[in-house]
Design a protein around this motif. Sequence first.
Motif, PDB file in Angstrom:
ATOM      1  N   TYR A  43      36.095  43.694  39.746  1.00  0.00           N
ATOM      2  CA  TYR A  43      35.775  42.901  40.853  1.00  0.00           C
ATOM      3  C   TYR A  43      35.929  43.573  42.150  1.00  0.00           C
ATOM      4  CZ  TYR A  43      36.324  38.572  37.844  1.00  0.00           C
ATOM      5  OH  TYR A  43      36.162  37.743  36.939  1.00  0.00           O
ATOM      6  N   GLY A  44      34.996  43.278  43.046  1.00  0.00           N
ATOM      7  CA  GLY A  44      34.862  44.086  44.272  1.00  0.00           C
ATOM      8  C   GLY A  44      34.053  45.210  44.447  1.00  0.00           C
ATOM      9  N   TRP A  72      31.030  45.515  42.700  1.00  0.00           N
ATOM     10  CA  TRP A  72      29.552  45.379  42.289  1.00  0.00           C
ATOM     11  C   TRP A  72      28.686  45.768  43.294  1.00  0.00           C
ATOM     12  CZ3 TRP A  72      30.533  39.637  40.364  1.00  0.00           C
ATOM     13  CH2 TRP A  72      31.679  39.492  39.232  1.00  0.00           C
ATOM     14  N   PRO A 112      33.422  34.648  42.505  1.00  0.00           N
ATOM     15  CA  PRO A 112      32.509  35.603  42.557  1.00  0.00           C
ATOM     16  C   PRO A 112      31.447  35.594  41.495  1.00  0.00           C
ATOM     17  CG  PRO A 112      34.517  36.220  41.586  1.00  0.00           C
ATOM     18  CD  PRO A 112      34.742  35.134  41.883  1.00  0.00           C
ATOM     19  N   HIS A 113      30.149  35.991  42.074  1.00  0.00           N
ATOM     20  CA  HIS A 113      28.931  35.767  41.128  1.00  0.00           C
ATOM     21  C   HIS A 113      27.816  36.811  41.353  1.00  0.00           C
ATOM     22  CE1 HIS A 113      25.682  33.730  38.768  1.00  0.00           C
ATOM     23  NE2 HIS A 113      24.941  33.901  40.012  1.00  0.00           N
ATOM     24  N   SER A 121      29.416  41.504  35.547  1.00  0.00           N
ATOM     25  CA  SER A 121      31.063  40.725  35.324  1.00  0.00           C
ATOM     26  C   SER A 121      32.114  41.823  35.010  1.00  0.00           C
ATOM     27  CB  SER A 121      30.604  40.457  33.838  1.00  0.00           C
ATOM     28  OG  SER A 121      30.394  41.289  32.826  1.00  0.00           O
ATOM     29  N   ALA A 122      33.235  41.212  35.244  1.00  0.00           N
ATOM     30  CA  ALA A 122      34.381  41.986  35.532  1.00  0.00           C
ATOM     31  C   ALA A 122      34.901  42.166  34.074  1.00  0.00           C
ATOM     32  CB  ALA A 122      35.333  41.267  36.433  1.00  0.00           C
ATOM     33  N   THR A 140      41.067  40.043  33.949  1.00  0.00           N
ATOM     34  CA  THR A 140      41.286  40.325  35.206  1.00  0.00           C
ATOM     35  C   THR A 140      40.879  39.423  36.202  1.00  0.00           C
ATOM     36  OG1 THR A 140      39.002  41.338  35.740  1.00  0.00           O
ATOM     37  CG2 THR A 140      40.655  43.017  34.924  1.00  0.00           C
ATOM     38  N   PRO A 155      39.571  37.996  40.227  1.00  0.00           N
ATOM     39  CA  PRO A 155      39.130  38.524  41.425  1.00  0.00           C
ATOM     40  C   PRO A 155      39.906  38.688  42.642  1.00  0.00           C
ATOM     41  CG  PRO A 155      38.320  36.202  41.305  1.00  0.00           C
ATOM     42  CD  PRO A 155      39.122  36.767  39.895  1.00  0.00           C
ATOM     43  N   GLY A 185      31.774  40.738  44.183  1.00  0.00           N
ATOM     44  CA  GLY A 185      32.702  40.451  43.156  1.00  0.00           C
ATOM     45  C   GLY A 185      33.961  40.035  43.845  1.00  0.00           C
ATOM     46  N   TYR A 186      34.033  39.366  45.118  1.00  0.00           N
ATOM     47  CA  TYR A 186      35.205  38.557  45.840  1.00  0.00           C
ATOM     48  C   TYR A 186      35.076  37.209  45.610  1.00  0.00           C
ATOM     49  CZ  TYR A 186      35.819  43.191  48.321  1.00  0.00           C
ATOM     50  OH  TYR A 186      36.141  44.228  48.833  1.00  0.00           O
TER      51      TYR A 186
END
Length: 666
Positions: free
Chosen positions: A9-10, A12, A419-420, A425-426, A430, A432, A461-462
């Motif tokens: 996340y974060g 992407w 997040p989208h 995908s993460a 985990t 976000p 990804g936030y």
Amino acid sequence: MVTKTIAPYGTWTSPLTAEAVTAGSRSLSSPRADAVSGRGFFLESRANGTQGIVEILADGSTKHVLPDSSSASTIVYEYGGLPYAIIPAGKQHESLRIIFSDAKNKSLNLLDVDTGKVTTLVESETLRYADLDAHPRVSDGKGTAWVLAVEEDHEKPKPADVRNYVVAVNIETGEVKRIASTADFYMFPRFSPDGKQIVWKQWDHPDMPFTSTEIYWADWKDSGDVNNVEHVAGGKGECVTEPRWSPDGTLFFCGEKTNFRQLFRKKVGETEAAQIKLDGLEDYEFGDASFFIGCQGYVFLSETSIVAAPVKFGSYDIIHIDLTTSTWTKLDNPLKDMRFDVLAAQSPTSVLAVGAGYTTPQAVYSITLTPTGGSSVSLVRSSTDTDYPPSLFSTPTPISFPSRKGNPSRSVHGFFWPPHNPSFSAPDDTLPPLLITTHGGPTAHSSPGLKMMDQYFLTRGYAVFAINYTGSSGHGRAYREALYGRWGVADTDDAGDAAEYLSREGMADGRRVGIVGGSAGGYNVLQGLVHYGDVFAGGVCYCGVSDVAALDVETHKMESRYMDLLMGFGEGTPEEERDRVFRERSPVYRAGEIRAPLLLIHGDGDTIVPIRQSWDVKERIEGEGGEVEMIVLRGEGHMFKRAESWQTVVTEGERWWRKTLLRELD
């Protein structure tokens, strides 16, 4: 089937660039239409911070009609609002004209729409104009060439000495007559359909436009004078707003007889206004009562037909009201965010509307009622040049949770976006990082419409939570007033509670929560970092309040008594008590305790929250060895006008969150 890339996340990769969500995006507002020809217009921001007037052509395309050298803008009450009005064509003038205020040179001007010629009516270093309304026979050539306006006089620039008036401006001679002068503030001066009466809203210090306000009407004389001034509604603690005449001369307005502002009407000669009872809309709020001038949240299609955009817990709907039966129908449309000046009647069956949907950016739409009671919607102008697929965007969920520091007991509201990104995908197991966004005001609110700058982070990804902390409008009078006397306490607790709640619910990583906001939202950022230092891992504060006592002294007229309301001061509060509370609620005095990294962004021309407030925070944090950076935006005022300034907020914000929220944890 699309194979998604697995990435933290974060981190992407997003197709949304900082330029696309700022310079490639524009603000749209204040639709208006000529009642005779149906020609429609709206305001559109330019990248340089000025504002143009755009016409909607017969084929559905649009055309800028205001020369680039002019700007339809106003800074009355500093926040501004409606700067223009349509002058319908008449016997003496075959072409359509628009009267507009230009904040750049403090002038009032006439635009010939078809030739583009601009003629200055009034120009002054000390006078400002806004909230314009033309006499229905302004172009007849029979001594009715008058336009109503709110005038603000800064001949004596200290807030206590600034004066406001309702004035009549003669567009043939440039003469200005002051026709209402006894109140501290005015809004919504409007002519009746037959031109024989006018109405306006007014209030006095220490009240605000959303506390105790009054509506008056008076008889109009073609000489530009009024007589028989009468009180219509409001006062004694009641907020009334958006007075508007129906085509048959009945006056409508929005009033707070209950917890939620509702529609009322009153005819000349009647002693009391009657509420328009609309079953099922009792907890909706009608009309705007903010700092912004000239808002239009309901309009008449006929004497028995209204289109309105009421709000319920921060989310808007567009409805059609049949006054003959007191029934209403929700109109099909994508819009959920419609604050401020958003509606205009274009014909007996259609309106212009400005707003944003869950996955559609702010835009101007034409909405036409169908014979079966439905509606058809056509896009007129989008706020962005790029046509992004709706599948790119995250969609919100309304969230309410009980305050753990409820005094009084209350629920806290807001909207959560996960997040989208269709391409990413993460890793499993985990969560976000979370950005809590805080609105200004503080008696404003956040709505669930698409915000491109938020989507910039969501697609990377936030998670984002837009908190409507205690005191937010759009949630009823009791919720708004629960902040009075408790600013810096209730809203601060709400932000801390929100971070902990979303973490407990498994919606975000509680170790990676940042808080971001501007103006009063920036105050919420600073207070959050002071009082919830173990909750927030970082903050971004732009043009934020840090010293409420200094704000009380330095701010403009409109808000010069606002602190009394928010701090809970009365006329007899001792100075030592005022000083104690001001110091206790001012994060600047505890800024040295801030340990989470803080990014400050401020315009050096800010007259509402002077830049010194950010410099003081920086110096105190640095003095205690904390981590802080300061970015100065040269030539910018409060909450920023230029696209390049917002691009700085986005790009520097992303850098800051990578540094603070995406760091390796111990």
